[in-house]
Design an enzyme around this catalytic site. Structure first.
Site, mmCIF file in Angstrom:
data_model
loop_
_atom_site.group_PDB
_atom_site.id
_atom_site.type_symbol
_atom_site.label_atom_id
_atom_site.label_comp_id
_atom_site.label_asym_id
_atom_site.label_seq_id
_atom_site.Cartn_x
_atom_site.Cartn_y
_atom_site.Cartn_z
ATOM 1 N N LYS A 118 11.648 -50.763 10.191
ATOM 2 C CA LYS A 118 10.376 -50.067 10.022
ATOM 3 C C LYS A 118 9.678 -49.897 11.365
ATOM 4 C CE LYS A 118 9.264 -48.861 6.506
ATOM 5 N NZ LYS A 118 9.637 -47.619 5.760
ATOM 6 N N HIS A 168 10.600 -42.002 10.838
ATOM 7 C CA HIS A 168 9.734 -41.140 10.030
ATOM 8 C C HIS A 168 8.834 -40.277 10.925
ATOM 9 C CE1 HIS A 168 11.163 -43.286 6.566
ATOM 10 N NE2 HIS A 168 10.688 -44.421 7.003
ATOM 11 N N GLN A 213 5.025 -35.993 9.860
ATOM 12 C CA GLN A 213 4.257 -37.129 9.375
ATOM 13 C C GLN A 213 3.104 -37.453 10.323
ATOM 14 O OE1 GLN A 213 7.666 -37.123 9.614
ATOM 15 N NE2 GLN A 213 8.605 -38.353 7.993
ATOM 16 N N ARG A 254 25.373 -36.005 4.624
ATOM 17 C CA ARG A 254 25.212 -37.190 3.778
ATOM 18 C C ARG A 254 24.981 -38.423 4.648
ATOM 19 N NH1 ARG A 254 29.463 -34.508 0.769
ATOM 20 N NH2 ARG A 254 30.942 -35.509 2.190
ATOM 21 N N ARG A 255 24.004 -39.215 4.267
ATOM 22 C CA ARG A 255 23.700 -40.412 5.041
ATOM 23 C C ARG A 255 24.859 -41.397 5.012
ATOM 24 N NH1 ARG A 255 17.442 -42.187 3.749
ATOM 25 N NH2 ARG A 255 16.489 -40.136 4.016
ATOM 26 N N GLY A 285 21.224 -38.412 -7.304
ATOM 27 C CA GLY A 285 21.357 -38.955 -5.957
ATOM 28 C C GLY A 285 21.404 -40.478 -5.954
#
Length: 354
Positions: A77, A95, A100, A129-130, A188
């Site tokens: 984070k 992020h 944002q 795709r992750r 998903g």
């Protein structure tokens, strides 16, 4: 393999209990020749002793600031507010690429210091795709919290659990009020996690995915008690729910669990709230929308199951960490996304790194 030095940093958010690298995978990295430093952390679910046993070196929280700039710094984070100039290559969920709040300021810190953000959200294969994701566990916990809230059994403040403990809370009793639940993005990773949690709760949800959201039936959406939003949105999309829609008349919908949590992003499909909800107060009551509406919008949901989520994520990420010293295509995609985001914010990147 070229020399590779990684520091796993302490998470500054008190509610963040996960680790991007668990001790078993740390041992694998060390055996492969990686010099792995692990900062001590009072809240991490995995004790520092296990990392020392794996051959890692311990450091105090924040020690990454003085590490050689050739080192990689990995976390999950947000970074602390200092230093103002970021000189390392940071691997975490930044992020910062979807408009944002505070994104430009963060990117400016990297541009000023010559560092780079290798955002884990953009570690993908050729099809987008992750390659390492917490989505399944985010969906599982988000749906579980919504059901517990609907049944009047949501514990406060939230606390980390094991999956068996959460499942015990989640299993239905004879006195529970039935809930009609809609999962959007049901096919998903997050949607699959949500559906599995609802199965434990004894609930058969309505499942929508791309076909149903292409032409949204708002009346049908509002005819559910709970909406679990598990959609991965990569571009601006017409909102699923708006304040005007909620005000139009009576509705069954009384609770939204927003697993995606794009609240400050231009891709937000639920523009009916303006802040994430913290562990100590996990349900936000939306105002001026007619009938009561609760919103759960926790942006680190998997941290409520830190061991299971950490082990699964670390297993996916570790093979790719071994390629950091000589970056393959996935890491090059991360770097490309970083540079494009900087340019979009009018920032010149003079990164000293590849």
């Amino acid at each position: 393999m070229a020399d590779l030095r990684i520091t796993m940093r302490h998470e500054v958010r008190e509610s963040e209990r996960r680790a991007p690298i668990v001790p078993a995978d740390a041992a694998r990295l060390v055996r492969s020749g990686v010099a792995l430093t692990v900062e001590r952390s009072p809240q991490r679910i995995f004790p520092i002793a296990d990392y020392l046993d794996a051959g890692c070196v311990a450091a105090e929280p924040g020690g990454w600031r003085t590490a050689p700039t050739t080192d990689f710094v990995i976390g999950l984070k947000e970074l602390p507010d200092e230093p103002a100039k970021l000189t390392h290559r940071h691997v975490y969920f930044g992020h910062a690429y979807k408009g944002q709040r505070d994104a430009a300021a963060l990117l400016g810190r990297f541009a000023a210091g010559g560092g780079a953000l290798l955002d884990l959200e953009y570690l993908t294969d050729a099809d987008g795709r992750r390659l390492a994701a917490f989505g399944y566990w985010a969906g599982y916990v988000g749906a579980a919290l919504a059901v517990l809230r609907h049944r009047g059994r949501l514990f406060r403040p939230l606390r980390p659990l094991t999956k068996p403990a959460l499942d015990r809370e989640l299993r239905p009793s004879a006195t529970d009020t039935p809930a009609k639940v809609l999962v959007v993005g049901a096919l998903g990773r997050s949607g699959r996690g949500a559906r599995d949690a609802l199965a434990v709760a004894g609930i058969e949800p309505t499942c929508w995915d791309v076909a149903e959201t292409a032409s949204l039936d708002h009346a049908a959406l509002l005819d559910h008690d709970i909406l679990v939003n598990a959609v991965l949105v990569t571009a601006p999309t017409p909102p699923f729910v708006t304040t005007d829609l909620l005000r139009q008349g009576p509705r069954r919908l009384s609770l939204i669990a927003d697993v995606t949590c794009d609240v400050t992003s231009r891709n937000n499909v639920l523009p009916v709230y303006d802040r994430i909800t913290p562990w100590h107060d996990p349900v936000h009551q939306a105002t001026d929308v007619g009938d009561p509406l609760g919103i759960i919008a926790i942006d680190n949901l998997p941290s409520l199951l830190p061991e299971e989520a950490g082990v699964a994520f670390s297993a996916e990420l570790t093979p790719h960490l071994l390629t950091l010293a000589e970056p393959g295509l996935p890491w090059q995609r991360c770097l490309r996304a970083f540079r494009e985001a900087c340019r979009a914010n009018g920032l010149e990147t003079e990164s000293t790194h590849v």
